[in-house]
Design an enzyme around this catalytic site. Sequence first.
Site, PDB file in Angstrom:
ATOM      1  N   ASP A 188      39.242  37.093  13.931  1.00  0.00           N
ATOM      2  CA  ASP A 188      38.324  36.063  13.688  1.00  0.00           C
ATOM      3  C   ASP A 188      36.637  36.510  13.169  1.00  0.00           C
ATOM      4  OD1 ASP A 188      36.408  33.136  13.019  1.00  0.00           O
ATOM      5  OD2 ASP A 188      38.670  32.030  14.247  1.00  0.00           O
ATOM      6  N   HIS A 261      36.484  33.008   7.450  1.00  0.00           N
ATOM      7  CA  HIS A 261      36.545  34.098   9.515  1.00  0.00           C
ATOM      8  C   HIS A 261      36.907  35.252   9.416  1.00  0.00           C
ATOM      9  CE1 HIS A 261      35.828  29.979  11.132  1.00  0.00           C
ATOM     10  NE2 HIS A 261      36.458  29.289  10.512  1.00  0.00           N
ATOM     11  N   GLU A 324      37.721  26.872   7.003  1.00  0.00           N
ATOM     12  CA  GLU A 324      36.678  27.092   7.019  1.00  0.00           C
ATOM     13  C   GLU A 324      36.294  28.123   6.557  1.00  0.00           C
ATOM     14  OE1 GLU A 324      35.852  24.980  11.250  1.00  0.00           O
ATOM     15  OE2 GLU A 324      36.877  26.367  11.289  1.00  0.00           O
TER      16      GLU A 324
HETATM   17  C1  ACM Z   1      40.037  24.953  12.655  1.00  0.00           C
HETATM   18  O1  ACM Z   1      40.150  24.477  14.009  1.00  0.00           O
HETATM   19  N1  ACM Z   1      39.144  25.168  11.873  1.00  0.00           N
HETATM   20  C2  ACM Z   1      41.381  25.249  12.625  1.00  0.00           C
END
Ligand code: ACM
Length: 750
Positions: A188, A261, A324
């Site tokens: 991440d 991420h 995201e």
């Molecule tokens: C997430 O909670 N961004 C998958």
Amino acid sequence: MYKRYIILFSFFMSSIFAIMAQSIDNNEDLINLGIIPAPNNIFLKNENSDINTVNIFINNEVDINFFQQLFKETKGITLVKKESSNVHLLHFAELEKEGYRLDIQQNKIEISTSSPTGLQYALVSLTQLVQHHGFPLPQVIIEDSPKFAYRGMHLDVARHFFKVSDVKKYLDYMAYYKFNNFHWHLTDDQGWRIEIKKYPKLQEVAAYRKETLIGHYNDQPHQYDGQRYGAFYTQDEIQEIVAYAAARNINVIPEIEMPGHAQAALSAYPELGCENKQYEAATKWGIFEDVFCPNEVTFKFLEDVIDEVVTLFPGKYIHVGGDECPKEAWKKSAFCQELIKKENLKDEHGLQSYFIQRMEKYINAKGKQIIGWDEILEGGLAPNATVMSWRGIQGGMEAARQNHDVIMTPGTHCYFDHYQSDSADEPIAIGGLTTLEKVYGWEPIPETLELEKRIYILGGQSNLWSEYVKEYAGVEYMVYARGIAMAEALWSRQKDFSKFLNRYENHNDYWKNRGANMAFHVYDLIPKIKAGEGKPISVSFDMPQNYTLNYFHKDRGSIILFQKDPIVIKTSGNHTFRATKGNKEGRPLKIDFDLHKGTTASIQLKNNPAKQYSGNGSGSIINGVKGNDNKYGGSEWLGFAGSDCIATLDFGNITELNEITFRFFKGEGQWIYLPKNIEILTSNDGIDFKSIHKISDISTKTKIATISQSFKNLQTRYLKFSIANYGEIPTGKQGAGHKAWLFVDEVVIR
Ligand code: ACM
């Protein structure tokens, strides 16, 4: 041949017996067996067995270390040589792979299974029966198999790292509750946690961040601890964990996040980004605009990473993230714009889809399947992808309708980083409120999904994101209670929360005795305050059966209420409630009521708040109780997703008003913004409203904005206020381009 017949014969005989025996699927006795998840069929014979100790020989089909440890903690189960065993292990090929049959007879126990997994589950059930029911064992036949094939638990090790021995504890916990998929979130923005030998800077650079945010993201201004933080798992350690999981029949799904991420990876290899700059691993939480650039260097990097990952994880799935991913960097990049044209893509969402599809092809060629978060639906789903539906259930429904496999994990029920109690004493968490009962009641298959598409819902999963969980004790706190409820939601075909609670209490004690940091909130009262109906407010509690409500009031002293009728609140000040059962008692719940003029008005809202943030209905904002200063979940705050809060109050007759005070929650990290403005209107007929005041420039230095307006000699029957949502979140902020949330509570009227 001979052996098979014997088994078949004994199975047949006991099935006949089972039919004659009393089925207790829904009987009180089911509780007392103590097994979680509750088995799907239990046939209790009328007498107890004579078995007062379980002597067991287990073959190498199951992991001896796991059971040695489990039996060591279980009085009455001993590992013995085959000749001395009173447990007979039989093979019955017709049973489902995860199914088992446990037949406790007068003097012996027979276990029938068709696979090592079934055998493990049967032995776990037998162990739990001994632990939570005790001797003498009942004469009982249990025929069991799971409701869902996929029963997952996720752990984020990127935001905070958990060492190998802790991950093993997690896997032991999973095995105890028959979970079969461990989703390991390994990369991440804040850290890359898996050793990739071809890219040593992932270990030297990307595994570390300079420092970490202190407190909650919503605390302003942001402060940092100034301490370098990081760690990673070597490939040897990864293999050790994968083997440990496999020994417990748990498949490990690694998640390598792309294209978003990715900041930690970019900090080690900036050429993977779209901009020519030095990147840094993130030191706070959220969504970041620096993402992988879809150039050939990136694809080569990710393909090399996958080459090593597939050698470490023997399972079918590789999770590629996909959630995201802001598109700002791609919008600004001439290379990306050129690529969109060249590949005939619609826009940046098309580019995300191109990215995932290209990686899917590569991963499929390695004999693996991809899983992605539901954003991978945007711009077109990769042909063979399984979708993990987290932003609700819509993504999962859409994927199932496109005949794709789905794993349901909606934030509302499956996010264990949410608060689990409304109590002010809870350790800091990201937000929301996901109680044990809510998790227990969760049904992974949406009622509105067409019957023929339901086969695509493989099951569900709990997720633990670790922004606010620094130590393994925190993992235990956030996961171990709700995981027990999740186990039953994914395995058991019949559910009953109040019966579950009895079993759950035993299991809670079991983990507590083993030193786990258990959250225990079943006696915490969650108030239902009724207001907004033009009557005095009242409070009631949804309590499990057999609980007693204790009520303490400064004027009336301590009162024990056995009935659950609503209590009308007639005086301002503290009222205290507590649930008890026998000698057990919950934490006292102190509610400070402020009986202002709004509390007896009726209220109409033009727009409904979002379902998950609807408190106890529209009356919540005039019920005399202020929402928590630090969290917006729970029964007080009303959350409006992108819409305005427009309320009309009727006081019943002309009333003099001197002051109105509004309270708003600000949490820009979670897309929660203060309103743009407020308009106040009055009317005496409820039809023609006159605007009497407008408030703008609403601001606060803390998480709460309190805005007051005084009036002189204002007489009105109806009062309307229109609170305007902030609107679109500006560029550069978390959630840029999305509509802001508006959180309101309490509107105090004097
Ligand atoms: C997430 O909670 N961004 C998958």
